[in-house]
Design an enzyme around this catalytic site. Structure first.
Site, short mmCIF file in Angstrom:
data_model
loop_
_atom_site.label_atom_id
_atom_site.label_comp_id
_atom_site.label_asym_id
_atom_site.label_seq_id
_atom_site.Cartn_x
_atom_site.Cartn_y
_atom_site.Cartn_z
N GLU A 207 -25.20 -18.41 -82.33
CA GLU A 207 -25.71 -19.09 -81.13
C GLU A 207 -27.04 -18.47 -80.68
O GLU A 207 -27.99 -19.18 -80.35
CB GLU A 207 -24.69 -19.01 -79.98
CG GLU A 207 -23.47 -19.92 -80.16
CD GLU A 207 -23.75 -21.35 -79.71
OE1 GLU A 207 -24.90 -21.68 -79.38
OE2 GLU A 207 -22.80 -22.14 -79.70
C1 LIG Z 1 -25.89 -24.77 -79.64
C2 LIG Z 1 -24.80 -25.16 -78.73
N1 LIG Z 1 -23.81 -24.31 -78.50
C3 LIG Z 1 -22.80 -24.67 -77.69
C4 LIG Z 1 -22.77 -25.89 -77.08
C5 LIG Z 1 -21.67 -26.28 -76.17
O1 LIG Z 1 -21.02 -27.39 -76.59
C6 LIG Z 1 -23.83 -26.76 -77.36
N2 LIG Z 1 -23.87 -27.98 -76.82
N3 LIG Z 1 -24.82 -26.37 -78.18
#
Ligand SMILES: Cc1ncc(CO)c(N)n1
Length: 214
Positions: A204
């Protein structure tokens, strides 16, 4: 007793905090996110919705029972209808052409392929860990940031969408489901899920950093 999801949050507190204080998050919090960064992020995110649909579909097919399948199909429905439509509308309105923002960047590919590979090769518990990792983290930064104003209406809406009760319910369902799954696992399996959760947070962080490439 501490639930398994809270154990993950404790064991990976440093990565959690790095994501909560990510440049992308703090720029939105201070209402100074460059327009090009948000446009690029929208393209990456819009592409990821297709991956998220595949991941949740794999969760449906690997789920232990109808109770879980009913909930997950509701999530899939929201992705296929509401989310996809939102991206089409917002990209058109901002005149963003996805072709102008190639997403074959290491941070984007690692996130997409990392998540998808685990969903394809892995167990139901692993998929729940992936999505708990993504959504619980996202809900928390959006909730904090939603207390501040954002001038760009699309940025504002994006934050609100992930701070609203509907998204909180979705993230909470994953948290409770992970706690319940973990009760049936041995310590070695729990350790493996903890390692996976740490990877998701790092994926992330790198995904969000990729939006800053100029
Ligand atoms: C990159 C990313 N991580 C988490 C979420 C949560 O759903 C999202 N929408 N996008």
């Amino acid at each position: 007793m501490e639930g398994f999801s809270d154990r993950l949050l404790r064991e990976h507190h440093a990565a959690w905090e790095a994501m909560q204080q990510h440049r992308f998050v703090v720029d939105i919090e201070h209402d100074r996110l460059p327009e090009t960064v948000f446009n690029r992020y929208l393209v990456f995110e819009g592409n990821f919705v297709a991956t998220a649909i595949a991941i949740f579909a794999l969760a449906v097919s690997k789920a232990p029972g109808i109770r879980q399948q009913r909930w997950l199909i509701g999530v899939l429905n929201a992705l296929v209808d509401t989310q996809i439509a939102w991206f089409e509308q917002v990209l058109a309105q901002r005149a963003v052409n996805p072709a102008d923002y190639p997403d074959s960047l290491p941070g984007v590919l690692r996130f997409r392929d990392g998540m998808l590979n685990v969903a394809q090769q892995g167990s139901y518990e692993e998929i729940i860990t992936l999505m708990f990792g993504a959504e619980w983290m996202y809900y928390h930064w959006c909730l904090r940031v939603s207390a501040q104003p954002q001038q760009d209406a699309d940025v504002r809406r994006w934050v609100e969408m992930h701070a609203e009760d509907e998204f909180f319910q979705q993230a909470s369902w994953l948290k409770a489901e992970l706690d319940s799954c973990a009760q049936r696992l041995n310590e070695e399996q729990r350790q493996a899920l903890s390692v996976l959760y740490g990877k998701v947070l790092q994926w992330e962080i790198d995904f969000h950093s990729a939006a800053y490439r100029d």
